[in-house]
Enzyme design. Structure first.
Site, PDB file in Angstrom:
ATOM      1  N   LYS A 165      36.462  25.072  31.049  1.00  0.00           N
ATOM      2  CA  LYS A 165      37.392  25.924  31.777  1.00  0.00           C
ATOM      3  C   LYS A 165      37.761  25.317  33.149  1.00  0.00           C
ATOM      4  O   LYS A 165      37.126  24.346  33.597  1.00  0.00           O
ATOM      5  CB  LYS A 165      36.784  27.317  31.961  1.00  0.00           C
ATOM      6  CG  LYS A 165      36.559  28.057  30.643  1.00  0.00           C
ATOM      7  CD  LYS A 165      37.823  28.180  29.819  1.00  0.00           C
ATOM      8  CE  LYS A 165      37.795  29.292  28.781  1.00  0.00           C
ATOM      9  NZ  LYS A 165      36.986  29.008  27.583  1.00  0.00           N
TER      10      LYS A 165
HETATM   11  C1  LIG Z   1      36.534  30.416  26.732  1.00  0.00           C
HETATM   12  C2  LIG Z   1      37.112  31.716  26.385  1.00  0.00           C
HETATM   13  C3  LIG Z   1      36.334  32.875  26.210  1.00  0.00           C
HETATM   14  C4  LIG Z   1      34.836  32.858  26.128  1.00  0.00           C
HETATM   15  O1  LIG Z   1      34.177  32.217  27.098  1.00  0.00           O
HETATM   16  P1  LIG Z   1      32.711  31.573  26.863  1.00  0.00           P
HETATM   17  O2  LIG Z   1      32.267  31.398  28.270  1.00  0.00           O
HETATM   18  O3  LIG Z   1      32.902  30.273  26.164  1.00  0.00           O
HETATM   19  O4  LIG Z   1      31.901  32.552  26.125  1.00  0.00           O
HETATM   20  C5  LIG Z   1      36.970  34.077  25.974  1.00  0.00           C
HETATM   21  N1  LIG Z   1      38.301  34.155  25.907  1.00  0.00           N
HETATM   22  C6  LIG Z   1      39.087  33.080  26.053  1.00  0.00           C
HETATM   23  C7  LIG Z   1      40.555  33.244  25.989  1.00  0.00           C
HETATM   24  C8  LIG Z   1      38.527  31.824  26.270  1.00  0.00           C
HETATM   25  O5  LIG Z   1      39.315  30.766  26.374  1.00  0.00           O
END
Ligand SMILES: *Cc1c(COP(=O)(O)O)cnc(C)c1O
Length: 397
Positions: free
Chosen positions: A186
């Site tokens: 992210k």
């Molecule tokens: C990455 C992501 C999540 C979940 O995040 P994690 O930290 O990997 O559990 C949820 N929604 C979206 C749109 C994402 O891109």
């Protein structure tokens, strides 16, 4: 998008503070921790940056969604409206609480179509969950009107759009609750981590308690704390939070680099006849983590995707045919393959995901390609990438 591309001494120093005291937990051990409270520090700074009263840090974006839903009282049999184009965390978090995901079409924003949302509302609907995919947002004004009219929660999944805004408000801060992920890919990362933001004090207190076994967090003796409600363990570790403290300080620099790189690519692609861009709702500002575009039809889009990889352009995604982000790829979900029996509310209420007509979504996703906007490329390298992209796409049109 990925903050890991620019990881350095700032992150190492914050983690070292924690390693030196050895207090890896975010709560307690006041005397041993040399005054370091990394999770708390992150929460204060993040709430401020996101222009909201409260932030609750948790162990992942998926847990953030679960905690947010639970904190707002969503549970067994409640219906949550979510899009067909998203990450698996959307339905995972809903179903973890015994609630029922209701999938509806997207439109050319690549997010929830407000008309489809309103059609899907029943007496059991509790929440609308827009997912701001690939750096841009849902039409939050329309969704807010619908949620107000039907007395529903508006929960924004802003995991992929941190730093974007709508009507001048940071994404995640517009609805009743907003969720973020700080996983490794992210825009800013904690390694693993997530956050819930809200201006609603009750939801905040519920989040704080729910993510830590229901602890009320009153006083300094964990053993003596009461448990107003049942909870679970979705805590973040102090080590992960420390990484996030350093990354958060870089967020606005990351966004500026993303905007620069995005603009170069977008400009080059604008010259390609037949290529159009994803619609961004009026007043919306993207976080520029992806350039998302449409080709005239699915056949051309698939060819363009192959041409891009043949030209050596990496990190371009044709979501329609991959197993990550679109309902087509979720065979396990469509057929409810679970390790153990599912709650009866889910089994009896869920729509038949194999036969529901999502042709509107198919028509959009079949034509969509997304290019990741990388942070670590120089301006020169981005120009080169942009030229190659335009040539590759042009070659199939
Ligand atoms: C990455 C992501 C999540 C979940 O995040 P994690 O930290 O990997 O559990 C949820 N929604 C979206 C749109 C994402 O891109």
């Amino acid at each position: 998008m990925p903050g890991f591309e620019l990881f350095g001494n700032e992150e190492r120093n914050e983690v070292n503070d924690v390693l030196e005291s050895g207090v890896l937990m975010r709560y307690g051990f006041d005397g041993m921790r040399n005054g370091h409270w990394k999770a708390k520090e992150f929460e204060t700074a993040f709430a401020k940056r996101m222009d909201t009263k409260h932030c609750q840090l948790v162990s992942s974006g998926t847990s953030a969604l679960t905690v947010a839903l639970a904190a707002a009282g969503v549970g067994a049999g409640d219906e949550v409206i979510m899009p067909t184009f998203t990450f698996v965390a959307s339905f995972e978090s809903i179903m973890a609480l015994g609630a029922v995901p209701v999938l509806v079409d997207i439109d050319d924003t690549l997010t929830l179509d407000p008309v489809a949302v309103e059609k899907a509302i029943t007496s059991k609907t509790k929440c609308i969950m827009p997912v701001h995919m690939c750096g841009s947002m849902a039409d939050l004004a329309a969704l807010k009107r619908i949620s107000n009219k039907h007395n529903l929660l508006l929960l924004e999944d802003a995991c992929q759009a941190i730093g974007g805004s709508f009507e001048g408000k940071p994404l995640g801060a517009y609805g009743d609750l907003g969720c973020f992920s700080f996983d490794f890919v992210k825009t800013i990362t904690c390694g693993e981590g997530g956050a819930v933001i809200t201006n609603n004090e009750t939801y905040y207190i519920n989040s704080d308690q729910y993510q830590d076994h229901g602890h009320d967090h009153i006083g300094k003796d964990r053993g003596a704390e009461t448990h107003p409600h049942l909870g679970y363990n979705f805590r973040i570790s102090e080590l992960n939070a420390a990484v996030g403290v350093a990354q958060l300080r870089k967020l606005d620099d990351f966004l500026a680099i993303q905007k620069r790189n995005y603009t170069i690519i977008r400009k080059a692609l604008s010259k390609v006849d037949g290529l159009t861009f994803r619609r961004v709702p009026v007043t919306g500002v993207e976080n520029y983590s992806f350039v998302n575009f449409f080709l005239p039809n699915a056949e051309v889009a698939e060819k363009a995707h192959s041409a891009l990889s043949e030209k050596g352009v990496d990190a371009c995604f044709y979501w329609f045919k991959n197993n990550w982000h679109y309902i087509n790829g979720w065979e396990h979900f469509r057929n409810l393959k679970s390790l153990a029996p599912l709650p009866k509310e889910i089994k009896t209420q869920i729509q038949d995901l194999n036969t529901t007509d999502f042709s509107k979504s198919d028509a959009i996703m079949g034509r969509t390609i997304s290019s990741l906007v990388k942070l670590s490329l120089t301006e020169e390298q981005v120009r080169e990438r942009a030229t190659k992209m335009a040539q590759a796409i042009q070659s199939v049109l």
